[in-house]
Scaffold this active site. Structure first.
Site, PDB file in Angstrom:
ATOM      1  N   ASP A  53     -29.256  24.752  41.384  1.00 30.85           N
ATOM      2  CA  ASP A  53     -28.373  24.939  40.237  1.00 30.85           C
ATOM      3  C   ASP A  53     -29.050  24.255  39.044  1.00 30.85           C
ATOM      4  OD1 ASP A  53     -26.446  24.816  38.313  1.00 30.85           O
ATOM      5  OD2 ASP A  53     -24.862  24.010  39.616  1.00 30.85           O
ATOM      6  N   TYR A 142     -25.949  34.907  23.610  1.00 29.76           N
ATOM      7  CA  TYR A 142     -27.263  35.074  24.243  1.00 29.76           C
ATOM      8  C   TYR A 142     -28.373  34.794  23.219  1.00 29.76           C
ATOM      9  CZ  TYR A 142     -30.974  37.602  26.809  1.00 29.76           C
ATOM     10  OH  TYR A 142     -32.123  37.970  27.462  1.00 29.76           O
TER      11      TYR A 142
HETATM   12  C1  AKB Z   1     -30.481  42.157  27.770  1.00 33.03           C
HETATM   13  O1  AKB Z   1     -30.246  43.348  27.529  1.00 33.03           O
HETATM   14  O2  AKB Z   1     -29.648  41.261  27.663  1.00 33.03           O
HETATM   15  C2  AKB Z   1     -31.886  41.771  28.167  1.00 33.03           C
HETATM   16  C3  AKB Z   1     -32.696  41.424  26.977  1.00 33.03           C
HETATM   17  C4  AKB Z   1     -33.238  42.476  26.095  1.00 33.03           C
HETATM   18  O3  AKB Z   1     -32.928  40.277  26.730  1.00 33.03           O
HETATM   19  N1  AKB Z   1     -32.482  42.847  28.894  1.00 33.03           N
END
Ligand code: AKB
Length: 316
Positions: A53, A142
């Site tokens: 982890d 992200y």
């Molecule tokens: C996503 O779609 O989240 C990944 C990326 C492009 O980082 N494949």
């Protein structure tokens, strides 16, 4: 002799990077670390496999010491759509996880490979011929984690001398392990549906152009960057790399050349469409080409042919 730890080893990249590293450096030298997914057949049998982890820094430190690790390929992370669903968890895994890996690497003298992404760019980034050094204001969790991760890796290099290196991966297409939770996942799912059902319902609009790459190129990129003489590198985190740029309608047309009955349909997912619309259409990867001789081998046609051949063999 290298001693390598790969986190996120059961994921889309890890499941193919581990065998490639084992072939290059020897099976016993590469420790595959998964967390929640069952390891693929082969991953646990062909070399050391552990459960790890990445939010637990003491456990990472113990593993690095126990196996005498000198290089970490840190792949454990939530992908873009999943991270929008669970932003708090995404920060914990993607950012705290990276911080832990960097701290342990600082203390134990390890080099670190960190995969950034086209997700590190945002709506005000030039979308065509996206420069290596440009505006990075992503509006997804992200992307926030990726751009912060790039900066953190650079900080650990300049401040502590940790040998951090990374690439900004485009959408990755592969046939071993499904990605799961990404915005570019359509470009993988489409092949399974084309072979099994001869139709696919795409969640992005037909003319959404994004950078893409076939997995063998992505794996080679990670290994080649980590093997490059450090004196050649002006950049570190992270290099734009791309192999092709296409829209769903062009991928569908290419698949139809091999499977004429295939039909493409569209039900747009507004969340993933908004993410895709904030990403580059086509990055400029000259810095990677100049500093470590990056060159893709697969284009749309050769990738499509290879994907179909391999999935037909497997799924019949
Ligand atoms: C996503 O779609 O989240 C990944 C990326 C492009 O980082 N494949």
């Amino acid at each position: 002799m290298k001693r390598i730890l790969v986190t996120g080893a059961t994921g889309q990249i890890g499941s193919e990077l581990v065998p490639a590293l084992r072939q290059r450096y020897g099976s016993a030298q590469v420790i595959a670390a998964g967390h929640q997914n069952e390891p693929q057949p082969g991953l646990a049998d062909n070399g050391p496999y552990i459960t790890l982890d990445v939010t637990q820094i003491k456990v990472i430190d113990a593993v690095v010491k126990q196996y005498n690790i000198d290089t970490v390929f840190h792949l454990a992370a939530l992908l873009s759509a999943k991270a929008e669903e669970k932003p708090q968890l995404a920060w914990k895994v993607n950012m705290d996880g990276l911080y832990n890996i960097l701290e342990v690497s600082r203390a134990n003298g390890c080099a670190v490979f960190f995969p950034s992404s086209i997700g590190a760019f945002g709506p005000d980034t030039p979308r065509d011929n996206t420069p290596q050094d440009t505006l990075q204001h992503p509006n997804t969790m992200y992307g926030v984690c990726k751009v912060s991760g790039e900066l953190l890796c650079n900080y650990y290099y300049t401040r502590f001398g940790v040998d951090t290196r990374g690439v900004r991966y485009p959408g990755l297409i592969s046939h071993e392990t499904m990605p799961g939770g990404g915005t570019t996942d359509y470009a993988v799912e489409i092949f399974y549906h084309a072979i099994k059902e001869k139709r696919y319902n795409c969640f992005l609009k037909q003319d959404t152009y994004l950078d893409m790459m076939y997995m063998p190129d992505a794996i080679r990129a990670a290994i080649e960057l980590m093997e490059t003489d450090a004196n050649r590198l002006k950049h570190r985190n992270a290099f734009n790399i791309t192999a092709m740029s296409f829209a769903p309608k062009e991928l569908a047309a290419c698949i139809q050349r091999f499977i004429p009955e295939f039909s493409m349909h569209y039900t747009v997912d507004p969340v993933r469409q908004a993410i895709a619309d904030s990403w580059p259409r086509h990055m400029n990867d000259r810095a990677a080409r100049e500093e470590w001789d990056w060159k893709p081998r697969y284009d749309l046609e050769s990738m499509t042919q290879d994907m179909i051949d391999r999935l037909l063999f497997r799924l019949g």
